[in-house]
Design a protein around this motif. Structure first.
Motif, PDB file in Angstrom:
ATOM      1  N   ARG A 245      30.934  55.363  48.996  1.00 17.51           N
ATOM      2  CA  ARG A 245      29.975  54.748  48.387  1.00 17.51           C
ATOM      3  C   ARG A 245      29.879  53.126  48.163  1.00 17.51           C
ATOM      4  NH1 ARG A 245      29.034  55.403  42.008  1.00 17.51           N
ATOM      5  NH2 ARG A 245      27.017  54.350  41.953  1.00 17.51           N
ATOM      6  N   GLY A 246      31.375  52.645  48.223  1.00 13.60           N
ATOM      7  CA  GLY A 246      31.475  51.461  48.163  1.00 13.60           C
ATOM      8  C   GLY A 246      30.728  50.627  49.451  1.00 13.60           C
ATOM      9  N   LEU A 247      30.758  51.490  50.621  1.00 15.97           N
ATOM     10  CA  LEU A 247      30.146  50.798  51.962  1.00 15.97           C
ATOM     11  C   LEU A 247      28.900  51.371  51.948  1.00 15.97           C
ATOM     12  CD1 LEU A 247      33.061  51.835  54.518  1.00 15.97           C
ATOM     13  CD2 LEU A 247      32.279  49.521  53.666  1.00 15.97           C
ATOM     14  N   THR A 248      28.520  52.508  51.788  1.00 12.55           N
ATOM     15  CA  THR A 248      27.260  53.012  52.089  1.00 12.55           C
ATOM     16  C   THR A 248      25.842  52.826  50.935  1.00 12.55           C
ATOM     17  OG1 THR A 248      27.826  55.298  51.224  1.00 12.55           O
ATOM     18  CG2 THR A 248      28.292  54.622  53.445  1.00 12.55           C
ATOM     19  N   LEU A 249      26.276  52.418  49.854  1.00 14.06           N
ATOM     20  CA  LEU A 249      25.236  52.007  48.884  1.00 14.06           C
ATOM     21  C   LEU A 249      24.190  51.126  49.271  1.00 14.06           C
ATOM     22  CD1 LEU A 249      24.665  53.376  45.982  1.00 14.06           C
ATOM     23  CD2 LEU A 249      25.707  51.302  45.079  1.00 14.06           C
ATOM     24  N   ARG A 250      24.680  50.109  49.763  1.00 14.80           N
ATOM     25  CA  ARG A 250      23.744  48.752  50.300  1.00 14.80           C
ATOM     26  C   ARG A 250      24.253  48.522  51.799  1.00 14.80           C
ATOM     27  NH1 ARG A 250      21.022  50.439  47.471  1.00 14.80           N
ATOM     28  NH2 ARG A 250      19.661  49.447  45.779  1.00 14.80           N
ATOM     29  N   SER A 251      23.408  48.759  52.596  1.00 15.51           N
ATOM     30  CA  SER A 251      23.967  48.372  54.202  1.00 15.51           C
ATOM     31  C   SER A 251      23.858  47.095  54.634  1.00 15.51           C
ATOM     32  CB  SER A 251      23.443  49.413  55.233  1.00 15.51           C
ATOM     33  OG  SER A 251      22.103  49.075  55.546  1.00 15.51           O
ATOM     34  N   PRO A 252      24.808  46.566  55.303  1.00 20.49           N
ATOM     35  CA  PRO A 252      24.588  44.976  55.592  1.00 20.49           C
ATOM     36  C   PRO A 252      23.412  44.925  56.480  1.00 20.49           C
ATOM     37  CG  PRO A 252      26.804  45.801  56.079  1.00 20.49           C
ATOM     38  CD  PRO A 252      26.056  46.747  55.756  1.00 20.49           C
ATOM     39  N   GLY A 253      22.674  45.939  57.094  1.00 21.79           N
ATOM     40  CA  GLY A 253      21.623  45.692  57.897  1.00 21.79           C
ATOM     41  C   GLY A 253      20.490  45.372  56.805  1.00 21.79           C
ATOM     42  N   TYR A 291      28.738  39.397  54.511  1.00 16.16           N
ATOM     43  CA  TYR A 291      28.791  40.953  53.969  1.00 16.16           C
ATOM     44  C   TYR A 291      29.018  41.901  55.278  1.00 16.16           C
ATOM     45  CZ  TYR A 291      27.373  45.257  51.362  1.00 16.16           C
ATOM     46  OH  TYR A 291      27.264  46.381  50.622  1.00 16.16           O
ATOM     47  N   GLN A 292      28.469  41.528  56.289  1.00 11.19           N
ATOM     48  CA  GLN A 292      28.465  42.316  57.536  1.00 11.19           C
ATOM     49  C   GLN A 292      29.944  42.418  57.784  1.00 11.19           C
ATOM     50  OE1 GLN A 292      26.670  40.552  61.162  1.00 11.19           O
ATOM     51  NE2 GLN A 292      26.174  42.502  61.901  1.00 11.19           N
ATOM     52  N   LEU A 293      30.409  41.400  57.879  1.00  9.91           N
ATOM     53  CA  LEU A 293      31.737  41.142  58.541  1.00  9.91           C
ATOM     54  C   LEU A 293      32.947  41.704  57.533  1.00  9.91           C
ATOM     55  CD1 LEU A 293      31.728  37.554  59.867  1.00  9.91           C
ATOM     56  CD2 LEU A 293      31.995  39.680  61.313  1.00  9.91           C
ATOM     57  N   PHE A 294      32.608  41.636  56.160  1.00  8.53           N
ATOM     58  CA  PHE A 294      33.267  42.329  55.142  1.00  8.53           C
ATOM     59  C   PHE A 294      33.357  43.786  55.403  1.00  8.53           C
ATOM     60  CE2 PHE A 294      34.127  44.224  50.761  1.00  8.53           C
ATOM     61  CZ  PHE A 294      35.153  43.361  50.466  1.00  8.53           C
ATOM     62  N   THR A 295      32.237  44.126  55.597  1.00  7.32           N
ATOM     63  CA  THR A 295      31.979  45.711  55.776  1.00  7.32           C
ATOM     64  C   THR A 295      32.528  46.169  56.973  1.00  7.32           C
ATOM     65  OG1 THR A 295      29.778  45.345  54.664  1.00  7.32           O
ATOM     66  CG2 THR A 295      30.039  47.462  55.724  1.00  7.32           C
ATOM     67  N   ALA A 296      32.639  45.287  58.044  1.00  3.06           N
ATOM     68  CA  ALA A 296      33.140  45.527  59.281  1.00  3.06           C
ATOM     69  C   ALA A 296      34.579  45.686  59.157  1.00  3.06           C
ATOM     70  CB  ALA A 296      32.805  44.650  60.471  1.00  3.06           C
ATOM     71  N   ALA A 297      35.403  44.911  58.296  1.00  2.00           N
ATOM     72  CA  ALA A 297      36.679  45.006  58.003  1.00  2.00           C
ATOM     73  C   ALA A 297      37.261  46.165  57.258  1.00  2.00           C
ATOM     74  CB  ALA A 297      37.306  43.703  57.240  1.00  2.00           C
TER      75      ALA A 297
ATOM     76  N   ARG B 247      37.142  35.231  53.907  1.00  4.05           N
ATOM     77  CA  ARG B 247      38.024  35.498  54.819  1.00  4.05           C
ATOM     78  C   ARG B 247      37.283  36.049  56.208  1.00  4.05           C
ATOM     79  NH1 ARG B 247      41.110  38.808  52.263  1.00  4.05           N
ATOM     80  NH2 ARG B 247      42.364  36.994  51.566  1.00  4.05           N
ATOM     81  N   PRO B 248      36.389  37.227  56.032  1.00 12.32           N
ATOM     82  CA  PRO B 248      35.948  37.803  57.011  1.00 12.32           C
ATOM     83  C   PRO B 248      34.921  36.691  57.888  1.00 12.32           C
ATOM     84  CG  PRO B 248      35.112  38.672  54.879  1.00 12.32           C
ATOM     85  CD  PRO B 248      36.046  37.898  54.683  1.00 12.32           C
ATOM     86  N   LEU B 249      34.665  35.774  57.256  1.00 10.76           N
ATOM     87  CA  LEU B 249      33.750  34.839  57.913  1.00 10.76           C
ATOM     88  C   LEU B 249      34.776  33.982  58.776  1.00 10.76           C
ATOM     89  CD1 LEU B 249      31.311  33.373  55.376  1.00 10.76           C
ATOM     90  CD2 LEU B 249      30.681  34.684  57.592  1.00 10.76           C
ATOM     91  N   LEU B 250      35.769  33.739  58.395  1.00 14.87           N
ATOM     92  CA  LEU B 250      36.941  32.978  59.107  1.00 14.87           C
ATOM     93  C   LEU B 250      37.349  33.354  60.265  1.00 14.87           C
ATOM     94  CD1 LEU B 250      38.914  30.343  59.330  1.00 14.87           C
ATOM     95  CD2 LEU B 250      40.535  31.988  57.918  1.00 14.87           C
ATOM     96  N   TYR B 251      37.592  34.961  60.277  1.00 17.44           N
ATOM     97  CA  TYR B 251      38.050  35.679  61.315  1.00 17.44           C
ATOM     98  C   TYR B 251      36.829  36.022  62.097  1.00 17.44           C
ATOM     99  CZ  TYR B 251      42.833  35.540  59.487  1.00 17.44           C
ATOM    100  OH  TYR B 251      43.891  34.980  58.976  1.00 17.44           O
ATOM    101  N   GLY B 252      35.696  36.205  61.690  1.00 17.44           N
ATOM    102  CA  GLY B 252      34.579  36.642  62.340  1.00 17.44           C
ATOM    103  C   GLY B 252      34.265  35.043  63.463  1.00 17.44           C
ATOM    104  N   ALA B 253      34.626  33.915  62.849  1.00 16.14           N
ATOM    105  CA  ALA B 253      34.497  32.722  63.628  1.00 16.14           C
ATOM    106  C   ALA B 253      35.493  32.537  64.819  1.00 16.14           C
ATOM    107  CB  ALA B 253      34.481  31.624  62.761  1.00 16.14           C
TER     108      ALA B 253
END
Lengths: 381, 328
Positions: A245-253, A291-297, B247-253
């Motif tokens: 849910r933490g990931l799928t409630l609001r998608s970065p897309g 948010y997209q990259l945070f979610t990717a991590a 942090r994710p923006l840094l590593y994304g860059a």
């Protein structure tokens, strides 16, 4: 460390893009918070289902595509970029379905999931009660043992989609003598048109009946509609809130698409000399990428077998705050036109305003962040 | 996709953290601020031995680079410990001289990689100051397509952070390289300095948050730790939120720089403004949560408190970075 996309994900993306190009309605559907709009969105869910796009991450046997999280993220990027309608089935698909997949029986999954995927049955959530909001464990609605099932009595409120939905899911008190408030609760499903159920729509700030009160008077629920063991309802409900849910409630897309539209609006209507507004547009673009990259991590950690837990509170505070800032920026760009209540940005703004309140208020989320991620002591709330 | 540091990268960060913790940077900072670069240069030597500066130097010149992900890992740790000296400038010089090539690259890059050369920079569009020029073995300036070796450090100008000593090198100096490659390399070097500064700012903010969380757990008022009060907890939660989304923006860059993506410059700018603002917000939270004692030089915390804002503004102000993001 990489952001490379697999061939499988990209094939799914390309197929989704082509299908959406051919099927997304040319004109926006009426608001899904109205009777007419709800019906139109239900038809859209059925159409999505014929293309097997309504629940891409589910197993194929239930109408999904067995996509992993990265596939789901790619689908969502395409979905929102295509300007596709809001998802009237979201409560069922993002909250009930993961719970059934983790804790339900094979019989329950086979019975509930296909009609959820097709939009034939649309689900509402029934968590909050008049005296149990942020303090959800204080809930009082009860389920009493009966022959072959349970009898539900009490009152639920703020039930999103319940004004027009078919069925609902929630947690009920089955053991009033349990030692702690979050013990003795049971997770179950019930029909909103069953005998003993009264639904009273509640009008949102803009007048639309986006949620409802549900009054329950000895509503019979058969044993087959109990999810997991009786008494384990809290644990089951929380396991779904912690992980996917933490990931799928609001998608970065969703936010990438909105930020793209905002940047477009800025290029069309923005005053280049207004650097303060320019900075806010830039922040919207940056926030969507963050948010997209945070979610990717998070998805990478999840794929590597880690559980996500309290970090989903960071996610929720971020997107709910971000969504409002994005829409406020759009309204400022529109200037005097922003007051028009039927505009897409105005409607998005009203929707965004609820974000910091529902799914656990941001105050509760900040308590969780402070206590579980920073290790600060518990105190009076 | 695996958008996570691997075990080796995490271990690299941990080992730098352990080394810098053992070295104890506050005494190095005090000496540096007083103009005594001895302890700082010793520390730089140890960082070079750990491979930090080689990360920015091309392999052809005795380095390991460019390795932007590892560079970010290292700079976060250097920021966490407020290591004094022209860190971003020396790392960016690896890109500048590597791109310019020729004799100046042969002369200076091996020394940068091995830690014997500390370098400061003045690049077009980033102001007239060279950080810690008096501690540097060389100060390079680029104007247009000309790369020069500054004739001297020039005049000292006090900084809000006493351990960031800014100098204004005099104009002129020997031309070391010229041509379109110089201008192009200078732009890439500025991006690298921006990127390194973003990582330094993130590390600085993480340390400010760590120190503040520790403080509010032990400081009691009204008979309970002040960290149990919701007003304090929520501010600290928001501070963590800011850092966690930088942090994710840094590593994304870093990933975009490694892949030489055309969007790398905008990605670096996004990381810089976000990490810079998050680090500065952490400083404001730290100051407020420590109360009066935070507003003094009594605590070592002062080194981090005074550094967060200069890092936010160095090598790309928030406004410049936001404009860059929208320009694409």
């Amino acid at each position: 460390m990489d952001l490379a996309r697999t061939a499988r994900t990209e094939a799914l993306r390309a197929e989704a893009r082509a299908w959406l190009r051919d099927h997304v309605p040319a004109r926006p559907l009426p608001s899904l918070e109205t009777g007419e709009g709800f019906a139109a969105h239900r038809e859209w869910e059925a159409l999505l289902h014929t293309g097997r796009w309504s629940a891409v991450s589910w197993p194929k046997e239930y109408g999904g595509r067995g996509a992993d999280l990265f596939g789901w993220l790619a689908f969502e990027e395409e979905y929102w970029a295509a300007g596709a309608p809001g998802r009237v089935s979201q409560n069922g698909i993002s909250l009930l379905a993961p719970t059934l997949l983790a804790h339900g029986t094979a019989e329950q999954r086979a019975r509930v999931l296909p009609s959820m995927a097709s939009g034939e049955v649309i689900w509402a959530q029934a968590w909050s009660e008049p005296e149990a909001g942020s303090d959800l464990a204080a809930l009082r609605s009860r389920a009493v043992r009966a022959e072959g099932g349970w009898l539900l009595s009490g009152q639920k409120t703020w039930s999103s989609r319940a004004a027009f939905a078919d069925r609902a899911f929630g947690v009920f008190r089955t053991d009033p003598g349990a030692a702690k408030p979050h013990h003795g609760l049971t997770y179950l499903m019930f029909g909103l048109r069953a005998e003993g159920v009264t639904v009273r729509p509640i009008r949102r700030l803009d007048g639309k009946p986006a949620f409802a009160e549900i009054f329950l008077d000895e509503v019979f629920v058969p044993d087959e509609d109990v999810i997991g063991e009786p008494g384990q309802g809290w644990r089951i409900a929380m396991s779904a809130t912690g992980d996917e849910r933490g990931l799928t409630l609001r998608s970065p897309g969703r936010f990438l698409a909105a930020a793209g539209r905002l940047a477009e609006l800025w290029r069309e209507a923005g005053d280049p000399a207004d650097t303060a507004l320019r900075d806010r547009v830039a922040d919207a673009v940056i926030g969507a990428r963050a948010y997209q990259l945070f979610t990717a991590a998070s998805a990478s950690r999840f794929a590597a077998g880690a559980s996500l837990g309290p970090e989903s509170s960071l996610n929720k505070v971020f997107w709910s705050h971000y969504d409002i800032a994005l829409h406020e920026t759009a309204l400022d760009l529109l200037g005097p036109d922003a007051e028009a209540a039927d505009g897409a940005w105005a409607q998005g703004y009203v929707f965004a305003l609820a974000g910091p309140i529902y799914a656990g208020t941001n105050e509760i989320q900040r308590d969780i962040i402070a206590e579980r991620l920073l290790g600060l002591p518990k105190g009076r709330r | 996709m695996r958008f996570l540091l691997d075990d080796e990268q995490r271990e690299f960060g941990r080992s730098l953290d352990a080394m810098l913790t053992a070295a104890g940077t506050p005494s190095v900072l005090r000496a540096w601020a007083a103009g005594d670069h001895g302890p700082g240069r010793v520390l730089w030597g140890r960082l070079a031995d750990a491979g930090v500066f080689a990360l920015a130097v091309p392999e052809a010149y005795g380095g390991l680079g460019p390795l932007p992900v590892e560079l970010a890992v290292a700079c976060v740790e250097l920021g966490r410990h407020a290591v004094p000296g022209p860190v971003a400038e020396t790392l960016a010089a690896g890109v500048l001289l590597g791109g310019a090539g020729g004799a100046v690259a042969e002369e200076w890059l091996p020394g940068i990689a091995s830690g014997t050369a500390v370098v400061s920079l003045v690049l077009d569009g980033h102001g007239p100051y060279a950080l810690d020029a008096d501690a540097a073995d060389a100060v390079f300036t680029v104007t247009g397509d000309e790369l020069r070796l500054a004739p001297g450090p020039g005049e000292l100008s006090a900084s809000a952070d006493p351990a960031r000593r800014r100098f204004r090198p005099p104009a002129g100096g020997e031309v070391m390289a010229a041509g379109p490659r110089v201008g192009e390399s200078a732009r890439a070097a500025a991006d690298r300095a921006t990127f390194a500064t973003a990582a330094l700012a993130l590390g600085c903010g993480e340390e400010l948050l760590r120190a503040t969380v520790a403080y509010v757990k032990q400081r009691t008022q009204f008979g309970v730790p002040v960290g149990s009060f919701q007003a304090v907890k929520h501010r600290l939660a928001d501070t963590l939120l800011g850092l966690e989304f930088a942090r994710p923006l840094l590593y994304g860059a870093a990933v975009e720089l490694a892949g030489r993506s055309p969007g790398a410059g905008a990605a670096v700018a996004a990381a810089k403004v976000t990490a810079g603002e998050a680090g500065y917000a952490a400083a404001r939270t730290a100051l407020q949560s420590h109360g009066a004692v935070g507003y003094t030089q009594e605590l070592d915390l002062a080194w981090w408190l005074r550094r967060a804002r200069p890092l936010r503004d160095a090598w790309g102000t928030p406004s410049a970075c936001r404009a860059r993001v929208l320009a694409g």
